[in-house]
Every structure is written in C-alpha cells, then in structure tokens.
Design an enzyme around this catalytic site. Structure first.
Site, PDB file in Angstrom:
ATOM      1  N   CYS A 170      -9.631 -22.031 -20.730  1.00  0.00           N
ATOM      2  CA  CYS A 170      -7.361 -21.728 -20.593  1.00  0.00           C
ATOM      3  C   CYS A 170      -6.820 -20.575 -20.516  1.00  0.00           C
ATOM      4  O   CYS A 170      -7.267 -19.598 -19.839  1.00  0.00           O
ATOM      5  CB  CYS A 170      -6.965 -22.672 -22.055  1.00  0.00           C
ATOM      6  SG  CYS A 170      -5.369 -23.320 -20.968  1.00  0.00           S
ATOM      7  N   HIS A 171      -5.779 -20.298 -21.421  1.00  0.00           N
ATOM      8  CA  HIS A 171      -5.297 -18.560 -21.774  1.00  0.00           C
ATOM      9  C   HIS A 171      -5.708 -17.526 -22.598  1.00  0.00           C
ATOM     10  O   HIS A 171      -5.300 -16.738 -22.299  1.00  0.00           O
ATOM     11  CB  HIS A 171      -3.323 -18.699 -22.660  1.00  0.00           C
ATOM     12  CG  HIS A 171      -3.007 -19.401 -21.762  1.00  0.00           C
ATOM     13  ND1 HIS A 171      -2.883 -21.738 -21.125  1.00  0.00           N
ATOM     14  CD2 HIS A 171      -1.318 -19.368 -21.258  1.00  0.00           C
ATOM     15  CE1 HIS A 171      -1.654 -21.562 -20.845  1.00  0.00           C
ATOM     16  NE2 HIS A 171      -1.275 -20.625 -21.113  1.00  0.00           N
TER      17      HIS A 171
END
Length: 182
Positions: free
Chosen positions: A114-115
């Site tokens: 994800c991030h």
C-alpha cells in the site's frame, strides 16, 4: 510455496500510530501459520502501536523492540505494512530508514504494501526496481527511479510489493516464498 519458515524471525516495522491494521495482522498471521516468529518493532520508544481501519482507530499491539535495539542480523525478513500515516512517519526517522536500508544491503527479503513504499523511497532503495504500491504513490516512486506497475504483487529480487488490502493473499504468499528462498 514451501509452507514452513522453521522459526524464522520476521521484523514488522511500524510507527506508533497510523498502521493499516489488516496490512499488519494478515501478513503477521501468515508468518505465524508458516512457522515463523513475527516481531513488532517501532520508533519513538513506543510500547504499543495503534492500528487503524482506514481512518478509524482499531486495536493496539504490543511492541517487541524499539528500532534503536533491533538488529537486522536477527531477522530473516522485514515487513512494512501500509496506512497513510505509518510510512509517512517512518520516512522521517533516521534509525528506521537505516534499518530498512540495511535489509537491502544484506539482500534479505523486504515486503511493503500500500503506502509503505514511501519509506523505501526515503531509504533510497527504489531506484531501478520494478514495483507497485497504492496508486497515489506511483509518481513519487517513478520520480525516485522505480518502474511502477499496476499489479497485485510484484517481486523484484528480494523485494515484494503490493497495492492494497485486497492484494494481501498474493502479498503473503510472495513474502513466505521469499523468506523460504523460493
């Protein structure tokens, strides 16, 4: 995929707040089910970390080690869960960045979802790598020299990346394969 990690210790590095809970707990469970020993590492002397379900507070988790006492040599792999605030905080912590970079210099598996690749950018380990992330990071990754692709899971050498929680089954399978050297 080999399904046993024979007690391999796996570091999960998170900031005291902002980790996307499912991106912590699902790989954690996969490591345990494969016979590994996950350990939670954090920064700022935190004894617990706060999980989030998107923007809502979720559960808290007890920290096993502070980044200042964690040693890369003690671990078979590193997992960097996402959440927006989590990697944004980690990318400003020198000890966390050095810890991450050392996994790469030792050619040990690193898995980021994800991030979490934001932390990899500031650890200066993405240049020339093929990888994925949450789509909003693609410009940041490209500007740092990565070849960003929109795929469920990407393995580049010992680096595993995925885009979002829906990719967790493929992410976890690739992580376990990397730890096993498959």
């Amino acid at each position: 995929m080999t399904d046993t990690l024979t007690d391999a210790r796996v570091a999960f590095l998170v900031a005291p707040e902002g980790v996307e809970q499912v991106e912590l707990t699902t790989p954690w469970r996969a490591v345990k089910e494969a016979g590994g020993a996950p350990e939670l590492i954090s920064i700022d002397g935190a004894s617990v970390v706060q999980g989030f379900d998107h923007l809502d507070r979720a559960d808290t988790f007890t920290v096993d080690h502070d980044i200042t006492t964690a040693r890369v040599d003690d671990y078979a792999a590193l997992v960097l869960p996402g959440g927006v605030a989590n990697p944004d905080r980690l990318r400003t912590d020198r000890a966390a960045l050095a810890f991450v970079a050392e996994f790469f210099s030792h050619d040990k598996p690193v898995a980021a979802i994800c991030h979490a690749p934001w932390t990899l950018i500031d650890a200066d380990v993405v240049d020339g790598r093929r990888m994925t992330s949450y789509p909003s990071l693609q410009t940041d990754l490209r500007n740092a020299g990565a070849h960003w692709v929109d795929e469920e899971v990407v393995v580049d050498g010992r680096l595993v990346t995925s885009r979002r929680p829906n990719d967790l089954p493929a992410f976890c399978a690739a992580l376990i394969d990397q730890i096993n050297g498959d």
